[in-house]
Structures are given as C-alpha cells and as structure tokens.
Write a protein that holds these residues in place. Structure first.
Motif, PDB file in Angstrom:
ATOM      1  N   GLU A  33     -26.436 -39.504  22.737  1.00 13.90           N
ATOM      2  CA  GLU A  33     -25.655 -40.043  21.628  1.00 13.90           C
ATOM      3  C   GLU A  33     -24.553 -39.071  21.237  1.00 13.90           C
ATOM      4  OE1 GLU A  33     -26.062 -43.067  20.219  1.00 13.90           O
ATOM      5  OE2 GLU A  33     -27.645 -43.452  21.682  1.00 13.90           O
ATOM      6  N   GLU A  34     -23.402 -39.609  20.836  1.00 13.56           N
ATOM      7  CA  GLU A  34     -22.299 -38.790  20.355  1.00 13.56           C
ATOM      8  C   GLU A  34     -21.987 -39.160  18.919  1.00 13.56           C
ATOM      9  OE1 GLU A  34     -18.722 -38.473  22.554  1.00 13.56           O
ATOM     10  OE2 GLU A  34     -19.754 -38.470  24.484  1.00 13.56           O
ATOM     11  N   LEU A  35     -21.656 -38.165  18.130  1.00 12.79           N
ATOM     12  CA  LEU A  35     -21.258 -38.403  16.746  1.00 12.79           C
ATOM     13  C   LEU A  35     -19.758 -38.618  16.698  1.00 12.79           C
ATOM     14  CD1 LEU A  35     -23.320 -35.702  14.849  1.00 12.79           C
ATOM     15  CD2 LEU A  35     -23.796 -38.132  15.049  1.00 12.79           C
ATOM     16  N   SER A  36     -19.336 -39.529  15.887  1.00 11.41           N
ATOM     17  CA  SER A  36     -17.907 -39.783  15.737  1.00 11.41           C
ATOM     18  C   SER A  36     -17.497 -39.446  14.309  1.00 11.41           C
ATOM     19  CB  SER A  36     -17.576 -41.231  16.075  1.00 11.41           C
ATOM     20  OG  SER A  36     -18.297 -42.088  15.225  1.00 11.41           O
ATOM     21  N   VAL A  37     -17.636 -38.178  13.955  1.00  9.00           N
ATOM     22  CA  VAL A  37     -17.295 -37.702  12.621  1.00  9.00           C
ATOM     23  C   VAL A  37     -16.095 -36.779  12.740  1.00  9.00           C
ATOM     24  CG1 VAL A  37     -18.124 -36.381  10.636  1.00  9.00           C
ATOM     25  CG2 VAL A  37     -19.693 -37.846  11.899  1.00  9.00           C
ATOM     26  N   ARG A  38     -15.120 -37.010  11.898  1.00  9.10           N
ATOM     27  CA  ARG A  38     -13.927 -36.162  11.904  1.00  9.10           C
ATOM     28  C   ARG A  38     -14.172 -34.991  10.952  1.00  9.10           C
ATOM     29  NH1 ARG A  38      -8.193 -37.609   9.438  1.00  9.10           N
ATOM     30  NH2 ARG A  38      -7.090 -35.740  10.095  1.00  9.10           N
ATOM     31  N   VAL A  39     -14.133 -33.791  11.458  1.00 11.60           N
ATOM     32  CA  VAL A  39     -14.376 -32.592  10.670  1.00 11.60           C
ATOM     33  C   VAL A  39     -13.039 -31.935  10.363  1.00 11.60           C
ATOM     34  CG1 VAL A  39     -15.508 -30.348  10.605  1.00 11.60           C
ATOM     35  CG2 VAL A  39     -16.610 -32.273  11.753  1.00 11.60           C
ATOM     36  N   LEU A  40     -12.792 -31.730   9.067  1.00 15.94           N
ATOM     37  CA  LEU A  40     -11.562 -31.069   8.641  1.00 15.94           C
ATOM     38  C   LEU A  40     -11.854 -29.613   8.339  1.00 15.94           C
ATOM     39  CD1 LEU A  40     -10.218 -33.744   6.143  1.00 15.94           C
ATOM     40  CD2 LEU A  40      -9.476 -33.349   8.478  1.00 15.94           C
ATOM     41  N   PRO A  41     -10.949 -28.717   8.675  1.00 11.37           N
ATOM     42  CA  PRO A  41     -11.154 -27.311   8.313  1.00 11.37           C
ATOM     43  C   PRO A  41     -11.030 -27.131   6.807  1.00 11.37           C
ATOM     44  CG  PRO A  41      -9.009 -27.619   9.324  1.00 11.37           C
ATOM     45  CD  PRO A  41      -9.722 -28.931   9.424  1.00 11.37           C
ATOM     46  N   ARG A  42     -11.606 -26.046   6.298  1.00 17.01           N
ATOM     47  CA  ARG A  42     -11.527 -25.763   4.869  1.00 17.01           C
ATOM     48  C   ARG A  42     -10.065 -25.590   4.460  1.00 17.01           C
ATOM     49  NH1 ARG A  42     -14.285 -20.630   3.737  1.00 17.01           N
ATOM     50  NH2 ARG A  42     -12.221 -19.770   3.901  1.00 17.01           N
ATOM     51  N   GLN A  43      -9.699 -26.244   3.370  1.00 14.70           N
ATOM     52  CA  GLN A  43      -8.320 -26.205   2.885  1.00 14.70           C
ATOM     53  C   GLN A  43      -8.082 -24.947   2.055  1.00 14.70           C
ATOM     54  OE1 GLN A  43      -6.221 -28.799   3.921  1.00 14.70           O
ATOM     55  NE2 GLN A  43      -8.047 -29.239   5.123  1.00 14.70           N
ATOM     56  N   ASP A  44      -6.818 -24.677   1.736  1.00 15.00           N
ATOM     57  CA  ASP A  44      -6.462 -23.485   0.969  1.00 15.00           C
ATOM     58  C   ASP A  44      -7.028 -23.516  -0.450  1.00 15.00           C
ATOM     59  OD1 ASP A  44      -5.087 -22.434   3.106  1.00 15.00           O
ATOM     60  OD2 ASP A  44      -3.174 -23.300   2.472  1.00 15.00           O
ATOM     61  N   ASP A  45      -7.222 -24.721  -1.011  1.00 16.58           N
ATOM     62  CA  ASP A  45      -7.722 -24.822  -2.381  1.00 16.58           C
ATOM     63  C   ASP A  45      -9.235 -25.039  -2.427  1.00 16.58           C
ATOM     64  OD1 ASP A  45      -7.623 -27.351  -1.325  1.00 16.58           O
ATOM     65  OD2 ASP A  45      -6.896 -28.317  -3.141  1.00 16.58           O
ATOM     66  N   GLU A  46      -9.945 -24.684  -1.364  1.00 17.02           N
ATOM     67  CA  GLU A  46     -11.386 -24.851  -1.295  1.00 17.02           C
ATOM     68  C   GLU A  46     -12.048 -23.514  -0.981  1.00 17.02           C
ATOM     69  OE1 GLU A  46     -11.660 -29.427   0.323  1.00 17.02           O
ATOM     70  OE2 GLU A  46     -11.656 -27.800   1.786  1.00 17.02           O
ATOM     71  N   PHE A  47     -13.345 -23.425  -1.287  1.00 14.20           N
ATOM     72  CA  PHE A  47     -14.119 -22.236  -0.968  1.00 14.20           C
ATOM     73  C   PHE A  47     -15.517 -22.653  -0.544  1.00 14.20           C
ATOM     74  CE2 PHE A  47     -15.354 -23.114  -5.261  1.00 14.20           C
ATOM     75  CZ  PHE A  47     -16.670 -22.698  -5.362  1.00 14.20           C
ATOM     76  N   THR A  48     -16.200 -21.771   0.150  1.00 10.19           N
ATOM     77  CA  THR A  48     -17.579 -22.026   0.549  1.00 10.19           C
ATOM     78  C   THR A  48     -18.492 -21.216  -0.339  1.00 10.19           C
ATOM     79  OG1 THR A  48     -16.889 -22.346   2.832  1.00 10.19           O
ATOM     80  CG2 THR A  48     -19.226 -21.931   2.449  1.00 10.19           C
ATOM     81  N   CYS A  49     -19.394 -21.890  -1.034  1.00 14.31           N
ATOM     82  CA  CYS A  49     -20.357 -21.220  -1.899  1.00 14.31           C
ATOM     83  C   CYS A  49     -21.336 -20.458  -1.023  1.00 14.31           C
ATOM     84  CB  CYS A  49     -21.089 -22.240  -2.769  1.00 14.31           C
ATOM     85  SG  CYS A  49     -22.404 -21.521  -3.773  1.00 14.31           S
ATOM     86  N   MET A  50     -21.594 -19.215  -1.353  1.00 11.19           N
ATOM     87  CA  MET A  50     -22.478 -18.385  -0.554  1.00 11.19           C
ATOM     88  C   MET A  50     -23.945 -18.543  -0.965  1.00 11.19           C
ATOM     89  SD  MET A  50     -20.937 -16.860   1.812  1.00 11.19           S
ATOM     90  CE  MET A  50     -19.677 -18.038   2.124  1.00 11.19           C
TER      91      MET A  50
END
Length: 100
Positions: free
Chosen positions: A56-73
């Motif tokens: 099976e293959e997933l057909s999900v479009r993944v966007l890179p993190r934008q400049d106004d976003e952050f990843t909670c640690m």
C-alpha cells in the motif's frame, strides 16, 4: 420596510402540524424502521490488525515547516508561532498546551 419581530413566525397550519403527538408519532415511526445491511459489504472496507500493508502507498502531501511555525519539543507537534508559550531550560520551544 420595518419588520415586526413580535409576530409569530409560523402560520396556524405549521403549528398544528408540529403538535407534540405528531412529533412523537414521527419519532416512533423512524425508530421502528429496519435497515437491511449486507454484512459482507460492511466488513469489506475494514482492515484487520496485523494485515499486510506492505504494497500500500500513502497519498498524503507533506509540507515542510513554515517560517511562522515551530515544533514543540514536548509533544513534537508543529504549531503556529501564536501557540508558543515559552522555552524550556535547554532553550527549546514549548507550546501552550504542554506548558499548561
């Protein structure tokens, strides 16, 4: 043109139609109806745990993190900058949900 908001919005025919007895009768009529469900068709779309999904293959479009976003640690979710609560002792960003 002025609107009189004190006047009833339903006509007499509408009020008679929505009597309590009629509404109860409609509810009982709907609950007594039966639905014929084919069990094979209903179970056709279900996947069992441990099923082989290697082809099976997933057909999900993944966007890179934008400049106004952050990843909670703490929860490792990507949030908008407006959700930034503080930084932990190591200087890593923490979202409002995890800081609360």
């Amino acid at each position: 043109m002025a609107t009189d908001y004190d006047t009833p919005r339903k006509t007499d025919d509408d009020l008679n139609e929505d009597s309590l007895e009629e509404l109860k009768a409609r509810r009982n009529d709907k609950s007594t109806s039966t639905v014929d469900v084919d069990e094979f068709e209903a179970s056709e779309g279900l996947e069992l745990p441990g099923a082989d999904l290697s082809n099976e293959e997933l057909s999900v479009r993944v966007l890179p993190r934008q400049d106004d976003e952050f990843t909670c640690m703490s929860c490792f979710l990507v949030h908008h900058r407006s959700q930034l609560a503080a930084e932990n002792k190591l200087g890593q960003p923490i979202c409002r949900d995890c800081a609360a």
